[in-house]
Design an enzyme around this catalytic site. Structure first.
Site, PDB file in Angstrom:
ATOM      1  N   PRO A  10       0.789  -1.301   0.010  1.00 29.72           N
ATOM      2  CA  PRO A  10       0.105  -0.006   0.061  1.00 29.72           C
ATOM      3  C   PRO A  10       0.946   1.352   0.069  1.00 29.72           C
ATOM      4  O   PRO A  10       1.917   1.383   0.801  1.00 29.72           O
ATOM      5  CB  PRO A  10      -0.826  -0.126   1.269  1.00 29.72           C
ATOM      6  CG  PRO A  10      -0.131  -1.081   2.184  1.00 29.72           C
ATOM      7  CD  PRO A  10       0.399  -2.144   1.243  1.00 29.72           C
ATOM      8  N   ASN A  11       0.452   2.208  -0.690  1.00 27.86           N
ATOM      9  CA  ASN A  11       0.749   3.664  -0.839  1.00 27.86           C
ATOM     10  C   ASN A  11       2.218   3.685  -1.679  1.00 27.86           C
ATOM     11  O   ASN A  11       2.679   4.897  -2.023  1.00 27.86           O
ATOM     12  CB  ASN A  11       1.040   4.337   0.541  1.00 27.86           C
ATOM     13  CG  ASN A  11      -0.136   4.301   1.259  1.00 27.86           C
ATOM     14  OD1 ASN A  11      -1.265   4.756   0.896  1.00 27.86           O
ATOM     15  ND2 ASN A  11      -0.401   3.720   2.566  1.00 27.86           N
ATOM     16  N   ARG A  18       4.931  10.940  -2.547  1.00 27.59           N
ATOM     17  CA  ARG A  18       4.709  10.629  -1.071  1.00 27.59           C
ATOM     18  C   ARG A  18       5.811  10.963  -0.552  1.00 27.59           C
ATOM     19  O   ARG A  18       6.938  10.132  -0.688  1.00 27.59           O
ATOM     20  CB  ARG A  18       4.054   9.059  -1.204  1.00 27.59           C
ATOM     21  CG  ARG A  18       4.092   8.642   0.257  1.00 27.59           C
ATOM     22  CD  ARG A  18       4.210   7.058   0.396  1.00 27.59           C
ATOM     23  NE  ARG A  18       3.924   6.705   1.735  1.00 27.59           N
ATOM     24  CZ  ARG A  18       4.248   5.479   2.176  1.00 27.59           C
ATOM     25  NH1 ARG A  18       4.816   4.768   1.326  1.00 27.59           N
ATOM     26  NH2 ARG A  18       4.238   4.829   3.221  1.00 27.59           N
ATOM     27  N   TYR A  23      10.993   8.904   0.783  1.00 31.79           N
ATOM     28  CA  TYR A  23      10.851   7.924  -0.309  1.00 31.79           C
ATOM     29  C   TYR A  23      11.721   8.445  -1.672  1.00 31.79           C
ATOM     30  O   TYR A  23      11.309   7.571  -2.422  1.00 31.79           O
ATOM     31  CB  TYR A  23       9.374   7.517  -0.174  1.00 31.79           C
ATOM     32  CG  TYR A  23       8.881   7.027   1.027  1.00 31.79           C
ATOM     33  CD1 TYR A  23       9.289   5.735   1.457  1.00 31.79           C
ATOM     34  CD2 TYR A  23       7.691   7.524   1.800  1.00 31.79           C
ATOM     35  CE1 TYR A  23       8.913   5.000   2.541  1.00 31.79           C
ATOM     36  CE2 TYR A  23       7.378   6.864   2.970  1.00 31.79           C
ATOM     37  CZ  TYR A  23       7.966   5.675   3.088  1.00 31.79           C
ATOM     38  OH  TYR A  23       7.461   5.185   4.488  1.00 31.79           O
ATOM     39  N   ASN A  72       8.048  -5.574  -0.974  1.00 31.32           N
ATOM     40  CA  ASN A  72       8.044  -4.451  -0.021  1.00 31.32           C
ATOM     41  C   ASN A  72       6.271  -4.475   0.279  1.00 31.32           C
ATOM     42  O   ASN A  72       5.686  -3.940  -0.212  1.00 31.32           O
ATOM     43  CB  ASN A  72       8.328  -3.171  -0.641  1.00 31.32           C
ATOM     44  CG  ASN A  72       8.456  -1.977   0.344  1.00 31.32           C
ATOM     45  OD1 ASN A  72       7.974  -2.192   1.558  1.00 31.32           O
ATOM     46  ND2 ASN A  72       8.879  -0.982  -0.060  1.00 31.32           N
ATOM     47  N   ALA A  75       3.277  -0.802   4.897  1.00 34.50           N
ATOM     48  CA  ALA A  75       2.804  -0.744   6.027  1.00 34.50           C
ATOM     49  C   ALA A  75       2.230  -2.334   6.654  1.00 34.50           C
ATOM     50  O   ALA A  75       2.208  -2.501   7.653  1.00 34.50           O
ATOM     51  CB  ALA A  75       1.542   0.140   6.358  1.00 34.50           C
ATOM     52  N   GLU A  96      12.598  -9.426   1.394  1.00 39.47           N
ATOM     53  CA  GLU A  96      12.229  -8.397   1.951  1.00 39.47           C
ATOM     54  C   GLU A  96      12.959  -6.994   1.733  1.00 39.47           C
ATOM     55  O   GLU A  96      13.843  -6.952   2.277  1.00 39.47           O
ATOM     56  CB  GLU A  96      11.826  -8.708   3.518  1.00 39.47           C
ATOM     57  CG  GLU A  96      11.034  -7.313   4.034  1.00 39.47           C
ATOM     58  CD  GLU A  96      10.885  -7.363   5.661  1.00 39.47           C
ATOM     59  OE1 GLU A  96      11.200  -8.505   6.208  1.00 39.47           O
ATOM     60  OE2 GLU A  96      10.404  -6.331   6.361  1.00 39.47           O
ATOM     61  N   HIS A  98      12.936  -2.532   1.880  1.00 36.48           N
ATOM     62  CA  HIS A  98      12.148  -1.280   2.390  1.00 36.48           C
ATOM     63  C   HIS A  98      13.088  -0.095   1.823  1.00 36.48           C
ATOM     64  O   HIS A  98      14.357  -0.366   1.619  1.00 36.48           O
ATOM     65  CB  HIS A  98      11.989  -1.267   3.911  1.00 36.48           C
ATOM     66  CG  HIS A  98      11.141  -2.286   4.478  1.00 36.48           C
ATOM     67  ND1 HIS A  98       9.888  -2.309   4.169  1.00 36.48           N
ATOM     68  CD2 HIS A  98      11.414  -3.474   5.140  1.00 36.48           C
ATOM     69  CE1 HIS A  98       9.341  -3.236   4.740  1.00 36.48           C
ATOM     70  NE2 HIS A  98      10.226  -3.770   5.252  1.00 36.48           N
ATOM     71  N   ARG A 105      13.102   4.577  12.455  1.00 36.67           N
ATOM     72  CA  ARG A 105      11.813   5.320  12.533  1.00 36.67           C
ATOM     73  C   ARG A 105      10.946   4.894  13.757  1.00 36.67           C
ATOM     74  O   ARG A 105      11.665   4.470  14.653  1.00 36.67           O
ATOM     75  CB  ARG A 105      11.165   5.040  11.020  1.00 36.67           C
ATOM     76  CG  ARG A 105      11.884   5.530   9.841  1.00 36.67           C
ATOM     77  CD  ARG A 105      11.403   5.442   8.625  1.00 36.67           C
ATOM     78  NE  ARG A 105      10.116   6.203   8.502  1.00 36.67           N
ATOM     79  CZ  ARG A 105       9.253   6.012   7.437  1.00 36.67           C
ATOM     80  NH1 ARG A 105       9.379   5.003   6.673  1.00 36.67           N
ATOM     81  NH2 ARG A 105       8.104   6.653   7.433  1.00 36.67           N
TER      82      ARG A 105
HETATM   83  C1  DQA Z   1       8.341   0.968   3.721  1.00 30.80           C
HETATM   84  C2  DQA Z   1       8.297   1.220   5.293  1.00 30.80           C
HETATM   85  C3  DQA Z   1       7.152   0.899   5.758  1.00 30.80           C
HETATM   86  O1  DQA Z   1       7.297   1.240   7.425  1.00 30.80           O
HETATM   87  C4  DQA Z   1       6.100   1.935   5.454  1.00 30.80           C
HETATM   88  O2  DQA Z   1       4.792   1.798   5.901  1.00 30.80           O
HETATM   89  C5  DQA Z   1       6.074   2.102   3.934  1.00 30.80           C
HETATM   90  C6  DQA Z   1       6.999   1.875   3.063  1.00 30.80           C
HETATM   91  C7  DQA Z   1       9.630   1.423   3.173  1.00 30.80           C
HETATM   92  O3  DQA Z   1       9.798   1.127   2.199  1.00 30.80           O
HETATM   93  O4  DQA Z   1      10.355   2.132   3.671  1.00 30.80           O
HETATM   94  O5  DQA Z   1       5.002   2.255   3.385  1.00 30.80           O
HETATM   95  O6  DQA Z   1       8.021  -0.335   3.525  1.00 30.80           O
END
Ligand code: DQA
Length: 140
Positions: A10-11, A18, A23, A72, A75, A96, A98, A105
């Site tokens: 998501p997002n 964003r 990011y 990835n 959230a 995995e 990020h 964070r």
């Molecule tokens: C994320 C880190 C997550 O905590 C966050 O909710 C994201 C992006 C990252 O790629 O840094 O949406 O996965």
């Protein structure tokens, strides 16, 4: 030819606009084109969803035939028992990734339902985290 897939949660469809201070300014579409040019010897598919169940269905669909999954879960990393279980259920290795360093964070981002079942974890290198994950599959 190795068949890999990047699955974004998501997002992450909003990359580029964003929270760019976290990011970055590049859209994932642009970055994916660069990646494909950089790794012509690999097939790189892409899937993004904001919906937890769709991510699980995609993991099930590719998880017995692909050579590698770069995930990835955004959230959902920190909340989804279902995605963690899906990774346990499939046979394709999952790396995995990020973009941000989740450990620098908020505390809720330190928990991952993905990590215990992943082959490895790459985080904090910006979009380059994805490239490092692809390289990890090439070295095998
Ligand atoms: C994320 C880190 C997550 O905590 C966050 O909710 C994201 C992006 C990252 O790629 O840094 O949406 O996965």
């Amino acid at each position: 030819m190795k068949q890999l897939i990047i699955i974004n949660g998501p997002n992450l469809n909003l990359l580029g606009k964003r929270e760019p201070e976290i990011y970055g300014h590049q859209t994932f579409k642009e970055y994916l084109e660069d990646l494909k040019l950089k790794f012509p010897e690999v097939s790189i598919d892409y899937f993004q969803s904001n919906i937890e169940g769709e991510l699980i269905t995609k993991l099930q669909d590719v998880g017995f035939s692909y050579d590698g999954i770069i995930l990835n879960a955004a959230a959902y990393t920190h909340t989804s028992v279902g995605i963690g279980d899906a990774i346990k259920a499939i046979t394709t290795p999952v790396v995995e990734v990020h973009i941000s360093n989740t450990f620098s964070r908020e505390e809720f981002r330190h928990q991952s339902y993905i990590s215990p079942n992943a082959k490895g974890v790459i985080l904090g290198f910006g979009l380059q985290s994805y490239e490092l994950a692809i390289t990890s599959f090439l070295k095998v």
